[in-house]
Design a protein around this motif. Structure first.
Motif, PDB file in Angstrom:
ATOM      1  N   LEU A   1       0.828  -1.200   0.000  1.00  0.00           N
ATOM      2  CA  LEU A   1       0.000   0.000   0.000  1.00  0.00           C
ATOM      3  C   LEU A   1       0.868   1.257   0.000  1.00  0.00           C
ATOM      4  CD1 LEU A   1      -2.672   1.497   0.154  1.00  0.00           C
ATOM      5  CD2 LEU A   1      -2.657   1.143   2.637  1.00  0.00           C
ATOM      6  N   ASN A   2       1.868   1.280   0.854  1.00  0.00           N
ATOM      7  CA  ASN A   2       2.764   2.444   0.899  1.00  0.00           C
ATOM      8  C   ASN A   2       3.495   2.640  -0.420  1.00  0.00           C
ATOM      9  OD1 ASN A   2       2.134   3.158   3.556  1.00  0.00           O
ATOM     10  ND2 ASN A   2       3.673   1.773   4.411  1.00  0.00           N
ATOM     11  N   ASP A   3       3.967   1.531  -0.998  1.00  0.00           N
ATOM     12  CA  ASP A   3       4.667   1.616  -2.286  1.00  0.00           C
ATOM     13  C   ASP A   3       3.721   2.102  -3.386  1.00  0.00           C
ATOM     14  OD1 ASP A   3       6.887   0.652  -1.008  1.00  0.00           O
ATOM     15  OD2 ASP A   3       6.739  -1.385  -1.807  1.00  0.00           O
ATOM     16  N   ALA A   4       2.484   1.601  -3.361  1.00  0.00           N
ATOM     17  CA  ALA A   4       1.511   1.958  -4.401  1.00  0.00           C
ATOM     18  C   ALA A   4       1.133   3.434  -4.320  1.00  0.00           C
ATOM     19  CB  ALA A   4       0.262   1.086  -4.261  1.00  0.00           C
ATOM     20  N   LEU A   5       0.928   3.927  -3.111  1.00  0.00           N
ATOM     21  CA  LEU A   5       0.590   5.344  -2.946  1.00  0.00           C
ATOM     22  C   LEU A   5       1.731   6.245  -3.415  1.00  0.00           C
ATOM     23  CD1 LEU A   5      -1.137   5.138   0.550  1.00  0.00           C
ATOM     24  CD2 LEU A   5      -2.260   5.611  -1.632  1.00  0.00           C
ATOM     25  N   THR A   6       2.956   5.834  -3.124  1.00  0.00           N
ATOM     26  CA  THR A   6       4.125   6.601  -3.568  1.00  0.00           C
ATOM     27  C   THR A   6       4.225   6.603  -5.090  1.00  0.00           C
ATOM     28  OG1 THR A   6       5.334   6.079  -1.536  1.00  0.00           O
ATOM     29  CG2 THR A   6       6.631   6.778  -3.439  1.00  0.00           C
ATOM     30  N   ALA A   7       4.000   5.439  -5.698  1.00  0.00           N
ATOM     31  CA  ALA A   7       4.065   5.325  -7.153  1.00  0.00           C
ATOM     32  C   ALA A   7       2.986   6.177  -7.825  1.00  0.00           C
ATOM     33  CB  ALA A   7       3.923   3.869  -7.578  1.00  0.00           C
ATOM     34  N   ALA A   8       1.773   6.172  -7.258  1.00  0.00           N
ATOM     35  CA  ALA A   8       0.684   6.960  -7.824  1.00  0.00           C
ATOM     36  C   ALA A   8       1.011   8.447  -7.784  1.00  0.00           C
ATOM     37  CB  ALA A   8      -0.615   6.678  -7.075  1.00  0.00           C
ATOM     38  N   GLU A   9       1.595   8.898  -6.679  1.00  0.00           N
ATOM     39  CA  GLU A   9       1.946  10.306  -6.535  1.00  0.00           C
ATOM     40  C   GLU A   9       3.035  10.704  -7.534  1.00  0.00           C
ATOM     41  OE1 GLU A   9       3.318  13.495  -3.057  1.00  0.00           O
ATOM     42  OE2 GLU A   9       3.065  11.360  -2.579  1.00  0.00           O
ATOM     43  N   LYS A  10       4.045   9.844  -7.676  1.00  0.00           N
ATOM     44  CA  LYS A  10       5.144  10.146  -8.594  1.00  0.00           C
ATOM     45  C   LYS A  10       4.669  10.193 -10.040  1.00  0.00           C
ATOM     46  CE  LYS A  10       9.072   8.369  -5.913  1.00  0.00           C
ATOM     47  NZ  LYS A  10      10.155   7.351  -5.871  1.00  0.00           N
ATOM     48  N   GLN A  11       3.705   9.354 -10.384  1.00  0.00           N
ATOM     49  CA  GLN A  11       3.222   9.287 -11.763  1.00  0.00           C
ATOM     50  C   GLN A  11       2.070  10.247 -12.036  1.00  0.00           C
ATOM     51  OE1 GLN A  11       2.712   5.252 -13.277  1.00  0.00           O
ATOM     52  NE2 GLN A  11       4.154   4.472 -11.747  1.00  0.00           N
ATOM     53  N   GLY A  12       1.662  10.994 -11.011  1.00  0.00           N
ATOM     54  CA  GLY A  12       0.604  11.972 -11.193  1.00  0.00           C
ATOM     55  C   GLY A  12      -0.764  11.376 -11.409  1.00  0.00           C
ATOM     56  N   VAL A  13      -0.983  10.185 -10.910  1.00  0.00           N
ATOM     57  CA  VAL A  13      -2.289   9.544 -11.043  1.00  0.00           C
ATOM     58  C   VAL A  13      -3.266  10.218 -10.079  1.00  0.00           C
ATOM     59  CG1 VAL A  13      -3.568   7.379 -10.880  1.00  0.00           C
ATOM     60  CG2 VAL A  13      -1.181   7.377 -11.648  1.00  0.00           C
ATOM     61  N   ALA A  14      -4.443  10.608 -10.577  1.00  0.00           N
ATOM     62  CA  ALA A  14      -5.390  11.341  -9.742  1.00  0.00           C
ATOM     63  C   ALA A  14      -6.815  11.011 -10.151  1.00  0.00           C
ATOM     64  CB  ALA A  14      -5.143  12.844  -9.864  1.00  0.00           C
ATOM     65  N   GLY A  15      -7.770  11.437  -9.299  1.00  0.00           N
ATOM     66  CA  GLY A  15      -9.191  11.282  -9.608  1.00  0.00           C
ATOM     67  C   GLY A  15      -9.611   9.837  -9.739  1.00  0.00           C
ATOM     68  N   LYS A  16     -10.476   9.576 -10.735  1.00  0.00           N
ATOM     69  CA  LYS A  16     -11.041   8.242 -10.883  1.00  0.00           C
ATOM     70  C   LYS A  16     -10.026   7.214 -11.374  1.00  0.00           C
ATOM     71  CE  LYS A  16     -12.924   9.065 -15.531  1.00  0.00           C
ATOM     72  NZ  LYS A  16     -14.181   9.120 -16.322  1.00  0.00           N
ATOM     73  N   ASP A  17      -8.823   7.672 -11.761  1.00  0.00           N
ATOM     74  CA  ASP A  17      -7.786   6.739 -12.208  1.00  0.00           C
ATOM     75  C   ASP A  17      -7.018   6.116 -11.045  1.00  0.00           C
ATOM     76  OD1 ASP A  17      -8.333   7.238 -14.910  1.00  0.00           O
ATOM     77  OD2 ASP A  17      -7.038   9.001 -14.911  1.00  0.00           O
ATOM     78  N   VAL A  18      -7.188   6.682  -9.834  1.00  0.00           N
ATOM     79  CA  VAL A  18      -6.398   6.227  -8.697  1.00  0.00           C
ATOM     80  C   VAL A  18      -6.730   4.793  -8.318  1.00  0.00           C
ATOM     81  CG1 VAL A  18      -5.951   6.553  -6.233  1.00  0.00           C
ATOM     82  CG2 VAL A  18      -6.022   8.530  -7.763  1.00  0.00           C
ATOM     83  N   THR A  19      -8.025   4.497  -8.172  1.00  0.00           N
ATOM     84  CA  THR A  19      -8.410   3.164  -7.703  1.00  0.00           C
ATOM     85  C   THR A  19      -7.942   2.051  -8.634  1.00  0.00           C
ATOM     86  OG1 THR A  19     -10.288   4.011  -6.424  1.00  0.00           O
ATOM     87  CG2 THR A  19     -10.356   1.692  -7.069  1.00  0.00           C
ATOM     88  N   PRO A  20      -8.242   2.103  -9.947  1.00  0.00           N
ATOM     89  CA  PRO A  20      -7.739   1.020 -10.814  1.00  0.00           C
ATOM     90  C   PRO A  20      -6.219   0.923 -10.817  1.00  0.00           C
ATOM     91  CG  PRO A  20      -8.760   2.766 -12.129  1.00  0.00           C
ATOM     92  CD  PRO A  20      -9.117   3.026 -10.705  1.00  0.00           C
ATOM     93  N   PHE A  21      -5.529   2.066 -10.726  1.00  0.00           N
ATOM     94  CA  PHE A  21      -4.062   2.042 -10.684  1.00  0.00           C
ATOM     95  C   PHE A  21      -3.572   1.287  -9.467  1.00  0.00           C
ATOM     96  CE2 PHE A  21      -0.061   3.714  -9.037  1.00  0.00           C
ATOM     97  CZ  PHE A  21       0.776   3.630 -10.137  1.00  0.00           C
ATOM     98  N   LEU A  22      -4.140   1.605  -8.296  1.00  0.00           N
ATOM     99  CA  LEU A  22      -3.681   0.973  -7.059  1.00  0.00           C
ATOM    100  C   LEU A  22      -4.051  -0.506  -6.998  1.00  0.00           C
ATOM    101  CD1 LEU A  22      -4.462   3.813  -4.485  1.00  0.00           C
ATOM    102  CD2 LEU A  22      -2.263   3.218  -5.504  1.00  0.00           C
ATOM    103  N   LEU A  23      -5.239  -0.856  -7.506  1.00  0.00           N
ATOM    104  CA  LEU A  23      -5.637  -2.265  -7.505  1.00  0.00           C
ATOM    105  C   LEU A  23      -4.725  -3.093  -8.414  1.00  0.00           C
ATOM    106  CD1 LEU A  23      -9.543  -1.992  -7.562  1.00  0.00           C
ATOM    107  CD2 LEU A  23      -8.069  -2.553  -5.618  1.00  0.00           C
ATOM    108  N   GLU A  24      -4.390  -2.533  -9.571  1.00  0.00           N
ATOM    109  CA  GLU A  24      -3.471  -3.224 -10.487  1.00  0.00           C
ATOM    110  C   GLU A  24      -2.095  -3.345  -9.850  1.00  0.00           C
ATOM    111  OE1 GLU A  24      -1.331  -5.018 -13.404  1.00  0.00           O
ATOM    112  OE2 GLU A  24      -3.507  -4.964 -13.087  1.00  0.00           O
ATOM    113  N   TYR A  25      -1.661  -2.333  -9.129  1.00  0.00           N
ATOM    114  CA  TYR A  25      -0.366  -2.373  -8.436  1.00  0.00           C
ATOM    115  C   TYR A  25      -0.373  -3.499  -7.410  1.00  0.00           C
ATOM    116  CZ  TYR A  25       3.984  -0.499  -6.458  1.00  0.00           C
ATOM    117  OH  TYR A  25       5.282  -0.337  -6.043  1.00  0.00           O
TER     118      TYR A  25
END
Length: 313
Positions: free
Chosen positions: A251-275
């Motif tokens: 979870l910590n790694d996924a949140l960091t990756a999402a922030e670095k890649q600029g993932v936001a809004g409705k794209d966050v959930t599918p990104f984190l689940l795939e991670y």
């Protein structure tokens, strides 16, 4: 209700079930198109529908096909939602655009609940509810699932909210929105992949019939001042949950990756689940499939209990 026309297209099996007081369980489609990896998603979607049938209810998977909101899908439509690259994620506010542009769309919890209510379905099974996102005090990022539940009298069976969210803030919002949260055989709010999020629940029931009685009483006593849904929190068994230490690290790694890649809004959930799926070697997928099936089975039993108890209202 209509089988076809300007409004919903309701599957004949669903219409027959509703007219004969057979329990019906609504199922979302974003889990098929955006929540589960291919090719597992089509197989799992069919298994979830079969779980509902095995529990004595009729499944009504909801999606938009060629701009038409569909309550209950034919198998070729289920395959389209699972395999097409043209399926967009639809909240309630997107339904009109999807209809006008004749898009294929997978419905979120909020959109699924809205369409299910229009079809006179009042029980819905999902994996995890959307909620307040982390850092929402800065981003104002909050799932429309919450406000939808505050306005739609729908019983939603879930494994809590996704652990990628701000759980305590979500519970506070549910309280403010007058959405009751009932634990099923648990006194703590589940954390999706985890059996326990660490937050206590005020109300808990051991039987589907008790849950149905509470839901019916809520709808009767809160109306007309409040017309909200109810959340039934059904935790994954402890022995089947994702390893907590692995969960926290990923979870910590996924949140960091999402922030670095600029993932936001409705794209966050599918990104984190795939991670999670990728980094846990499929363990998160195993847990996800298990908890959704358990929720579908419980939802079927609650739907049946609501039908049995409804004349007493």
């Amino acid at each position: 209700m209509t089988v076809d026309g300007e409004g919903l297209r309701i599957h004949p099996e669903v219409i027959e079930a509703l007219e004969s007081d057979t329990p019906v369980v609504a199922l979302e489609s974003t889990i098929i198109s955006h929540g589960l990896p291919r090719p597992d998603n089509l197989r799992v979607a069919r298994e979830i529908e079969q779980t509902v049938r095995d529990a004595g209810a009729v499944p009504a998977t909801i999606a938009v096909v060629d701009g038409k909101p569909c309550v209950g899908l034919y198998d070729e439509e289920l395959r389209l939602i699972a395999e097409s690259d043209d399926v967009v994620k639809l909240g309630v506010r997107d339904l009109g655009v999807a209809a006008a542009k004749k898009l294929h769309g997978a419905t979120t919890v909020a959109a699924t609940a809205s369409l299910a209510a229009q079809a006179d379905i009042d029980v819905f099974a999902t994996g995890g509810l959307g909620g307040v996102h982390r850092h929402a005090r800065d981003t104002w990022d909050e799932s429309a699932d919450l406000t939808a539940l505050s306005r739609i009298p729908m019983a939603v069976v879930c494994a809590g909210v996704k652990s990628i969210l701000d759980v305590p803030a979500t519970l506070e919002r549910l309280e403010t929105l007058n959405v009751p949260v009932y634990g099923y055989r648990t006194t703590t709010f589940p954390g999706f992949y985890l059996a326990d999020s660490g937050h206590a629940l005020e109300w808990s029931f051991d039987f589907a019939e008790e849950v149905a009685d509470a839901i019916l009483a809520h709808w009767q006593l809160a109306w007309p001042a409040v017309s909200s849904g109810a959340l039934v929190a059904n935790p994954i068994p402890v022995e089947e949950q994702l390893d907590p230490a692995l969960h926290d690290r990923i979870l910590n790694d996924a949140l960091t990756a999402a922030e670095k890649q600029g993932v936001a809004g409705k794209d966050v959930t599918p990104f984190l689940l795939e991670y999670f799926h990728r980094e846990t070697g499929g363990e998160s997928l195993r847990a996800n499939v298990l908890l959704v099936k358990r929720n579908a089975e419980l939802a079927a039993r609650i739907a049946a209990a609501i039908i049995d108890a409804a004349p007493a209202r």
